[in-house]
Motif scaffolding. Structure first.
Motif, short mmCIF file in Angstrom:
data_model
loop_
_atom_site.label_atom_id
_atom_site.label_comp_id
_atom_site.label_asym_id
_atom_site.label_seq_id
_atom_site.Cartn_x
_atom_site.Cartn_y
_atom_site.Cartn_z
N PHE A 38 36.08 43.20 34.97
CA PHE A 38 36.46 41.83 34.62
C PHE A 38 37.00 41.04 35.81
N ASP A 39 37.81 41.68 36.65
CA ASP A 39 38.42 40.96 37.77
C ASP A 39 37.36 40.37 38.69
N MET A 40 36.30 41.11 38.94
CA MET A 40 35.24 40.61 39.81
C MET A 40 34.47 39.49 39.12
N LEU A 41 34.22 39.64 37.83
CA LEU A 41 33.53 38.59 37.08
C LEU A 41 34.36 37.31 37.09
N PHE A 42 35.64 37.44 36.84
CA PHE A 42 36.53 36.27 36.82
C PHE A 42 36.56 35.61 38.19
N ASP A 43 36.62 36.43 39.23
CA ASP A 43 36.65 35.90 40.60
C ASP A 43 35.38 35.10 40.90
N TYR A 44 34.24 35.63 40.47
CA TYR A 44 32.97 34.91 40.69
C TYR A 44 32.96 33.58 39.94
N VAL A 45 33.32 33.61 38.67
CA VAL A 45 33.30 32.39 37.85
C VAL A 45 34.27 31.36 38.42
N GLN A 46 35.43 31.83 38.85
CA GLN A 46 36.44 30.93 39.40
C GLN A 46 35.94 30.23 40.66
N LYS A 47 35.35 31.00 41.57
CA LYS A 47 34.85 30.41 42.82
C LYS A 47 33.61 29.56 42.57
N ARG A 48 32.81 30.02 41.65
CA ARG A 48 31.60 29.26 41.31
C ARG A 48 31.98 27.89 40.75
#
Length: 531
Positions: free
Chosen positions: A436-446
Motif C-alpha cells: 500500500f505505501d508504494m501505491l499511495f506514494d505513486y498516486v500522491q506524486k502522480r
C-alpha cells in the motif's frame, strides 16, 4: 496534402480487389507480430496499431461483394496501404487547435469532434488480450447461467478457446514458414482440438461471418460502427480465418454484456451485476498486495448527526493514510466514438467526472473527523480519526485507452487532474508495487505533478515512476512522456503472462494421436505436420 475523402476513395478501391484479404494478412503479420525479445524495443511509430488495422478490415468487409481484379505484387500494395494510413493520420492535423488562440489547447480539443475521434482512434488497445481473458469469468460470474442458457456461451470454455487460438498461432509463427499467409491465420474445421472440444466451434460461430454476407455498408470513416470489431472471425466452408486474435479476445470480453442488454427481461439484472462485479474485481486486485483488513467496500459516509454525505465504493486505510477509489462500469457509446460532442461529454461525465466528484466530496469531513464511515457489506465501522492524508482514484471496468487524454482535456482548468484508470491498468500497477505505501506514494506524486507530466496513458506515468520516480525537473515547466516509456511492460509483463497461459496448452492436446488432424489447424494429419 490530400483530404481524407480522397484517401478513403483509394482505400475502398484497393479493398474491392479479390486479393485484398491477402494484403491485409501481410499487413497484420508485418505490423502486429514480432519476436518476444523485440516487444520492448520495436519502433511503434513506424507500424500501424490495432485500431488502424481493424479499420482496414472494416473497409475490406464493406467491399467484399465487388471482387475486382487481383494484384500482381501484394507486398507492394501492402506498403501502399501503409503509406495511405500514414497520410490518413495527417488529415487530422488541420483540426488541431491553433497555438495563438485565447482558449487553451484542451478547452478547444474537448469541443472538437475530429479531435475526439483522433484521440480514440490512435490511442492503442488499453489492455492485453490475456488480461481480458483472465477477467472474463469474473466479469460475468453472476450471469453465467443466462449466458449458457440463452447463448450457449460457457465462460470457462471461451477462455480455453482463446488460449488455443493464440497458442496455435504462436506455434505456427515460431516453427513454420508460409508462402500464403492465409494458412498462418487459418484453423481448419478438421483438427484434434475441435474434435475434443466441439463447443469451441459453437463459440467461434457467434463471432464469425461468411464471405457472402453484405456487411459494413454504412462504414465510411473513423468512429463509424465497424462490424468487424464484433465479428472478427472469417468462416469459409472448411476453416476459420482469425487475422486479429486480439479482437477475438476483446469480443469475448465485451459482447456478452450487449447480448444481455438486448433481453428486456434480463437487462436490469445485467446492469446491477455489472456494477457489483466491478467493485469486487477492483477489491480482488488490491488484495494481491494489500492486506484485506485494510480494504473496505461500499462505505457509507455520514455526518456526525447521521446525515448521509455520500458513499465510497472502495477505500484503503493504513496508518494515517487513506486511498479512496470510485469504480464505474460506464463506457463510451458509439455516438461518442463518432465525435458527437454532446454524447461524449455525457459519457465522460458518467464515467469519470461523477466518480471524481464522489471521491473528493468526503475528504474535508474525514480530515476534520466530522463524519462516520461504515461498510455496508460487513457493517464494520472504519476508524478515520487518525487520517492525515487522502488520495483518490477513479477506475473503470472496461478498456478505455484514451482515458488519460480525455481526463486531461476535461479537467484542464482544475488545479490537479484526477487519476482515472481501467482495471487493466490497475492490475498491472499492483503487479509491480510492493504494498500500500508504494501505491499511495505513486498516486500522491502522480496527482501532485498531474499538470507537469503529460502522457497519453497511465502506464507511461507508472513506467517513469519505476525508472526515475516522479519528480519535477528544476529547469522545466512541463515534461512530455513518450509512449516508449510504457513499452517495457510489453515484455516484462505481457510475455510472462502469455507464457503462463500457454503452459495449459498441452492439456488441450494431451491425447492427440498420430492419425488425428493436427492441433495447429492446418487440416493435415498430426504425423505429417507438427509431430
Amino acid at each position: 496534402m490530400r483530404n481524407r475523402n480522397e484517401i478513403l476513395i483509394e482505400l475502398n478501391e484497393l479493398a474491392s480487389s479479390v486479393d485484398f484479404l491477402e494484403v491485409l494478412l501481410i499487413i497484420s503479420n508485418t505490423h502486429l507480430n514480432c519476436p518476444a525479445d523485440e516487444l520492448a524495443t520495436r519502433d511503434l511509430k513506424s507500424v500501424l496499431n490495432e485500431n488502424e488495422v481493424t479499420f482496414l478490415f472494416g473497409i475490406w468487409m464493406k467491399n467484399l461483394s465487388k471482387k475486382q481484379q487481383g494484384f500482381t505484387d501484394k507486398k507492394k500494395i501492402a506498403q501502399r496501404v501503409h503509406t495511405l494510413m500514414d497520410e490518413f493520420h495527417l488529415t487530422f492535423l488541420p483540426n488541431f487547435p491553433k497555438v495563438d488562440s485565447k482558449l487553451s489547447f484542451h478547452e478547444l480539443s474537448v469541443k472538437n469532434p475530429e479531435m475526439i475521434k483522433e484521440t480514440i482512434f490512435y490511442s492503442g488497445t488499453g489492455a492485453y488480450d490475456y488480461q481480458m481473458v483472465k477477467f472474463l469469468e469474473t466479469k460475468y460470474q453472476n450471469d453465467k447461467v443466462w449466458l449458457k442458457e440463452n447463448q450457449s456461451f460457457i465462460l470457462e470454455q471461451a477462455g480455453k478457446l482463446f488460449n488455443y487460438i493464440k497458442t496455435a498461432l504462436t506455434v505456427k509463427l515460431n516453427t513454420k514458414e508460409f508462402s500464403d499467409l492465409t494458412d498462418l491465420y487459418s484453423i481448419s474445421f478438421n483438427n484434434y482440438v475441435f474434435k475434443k472440444y466441439p463447443e469451441f466451434k459453437s463459440i467461434l460461430d457467434q463471432f464469425s461471418f461468411n464471405l457472402n454476407e453484405k456487411l459494413n455498408q454504412d462504414f465510411n470513416d473513423v468512429g463509424d460502427l465497424n462490424q468487424f470489431k464484433f465479428r472478427p472471425v472469417i468462416k469459409t466452408e472448411t476453416k476459420y480465418i482469425i487475422p486479429l486474435p486480439y479482437l477475438l479476445a476483446e469480443s469475448l470480453y465485451d459482447s456478452p454484456f450487449y447480448w444481455m442488454l438486448a433481453d428486456k427481461d434480463y437487462k436490469d439484472i445485467a446492469l446491477k451485476n455489472r456494477g457489483d462485479i466491478a467493485e469486487n474485481i477492483v477489491k480482488s486486485i488490491l488484495e494481491r498486495k494489500i492486506d484485506s483488513s485494510n480494504v473496505f467496500v461500499e462505505v457509507d459516509v455520514k455526518a456526525v448527526k447521521s446525515k448521509t454525505i455520500t458513499d465510497i465504493d472502495i477505500c484503503v486505510v493504513k496508518d494515517n493514510k487513506m486511498l479512496i477509489i470510485q469504480v464505474k462500469s460506464k463506457r463510451l457509446t458509439q455516438l461518442s466514438k463518432q465525435g458527437n460532442i454532446e454524447q461524449f461529454q455525457k459519457d465522460f461525465k458518467l464515467a469519470i467526472q461523477d466518480a471524481n466528484k464522489q471521491a473528493i466530496e468526503p475528504i474535508p469531513y474525514i480530515l476534520q473527523n466530522t463524519c462516520k464511515l461504515k461498510s455496508k457489506i460487513t457493517r464494520e465501522s472504519i476508524d478515520c480519526s487518525q487520517i492525515k492524508e487522502i488520495q483518490t482514484m477513479c477506475v473503470v471496468l472496461d478498456s478505455y485507452p484514451s482515458i488519460t487524454t480525455h481526463t486531461r482535456m476535461f479537467f484542464h482548468e482544475t488545479e490537479l487532474t484526477p487519476i482515472a484508470v481501467s482495471i487493466f491498468d490497475l492490475e498491472l500497477i499492483i503487479d509491480y508495487i510492493d504494498g500500500f505505501d508504494m501505491l499511495f506514494d505513486y498516486v500522491q506524486k502522480r496527482a501532485k505533478f498531474s499538470k507537469y507530466f503529460i502522457a497519453d496513458n497511465e502506464l507511461c506515468f507508472f513506467s517513469h515512476y519505476l525508472k526515475r520516480d516522479l519528480f519535477k525537473h528544476p529547469n522545466s515547466d512541463m515534461m512530455m512522456l513518450d509512449t516508449d516509456f510504457a513499452q517495457r511492460f510489453d515484455y516484462d509483463y505481457y510475455y510472462p503472462l502469455m507464457r503462463k497461459y500457454q503452459e495449459d496448452f498441452p492439456l488441450l492436446i494431451k491425447d492427440i494421436g498420430r492419425n488425428d488432424y493436427c492441433f495447429c489447424g492446418s487440416g493435415k494429419k498430426f504425423k505429417k505436420c507438427c509431430v
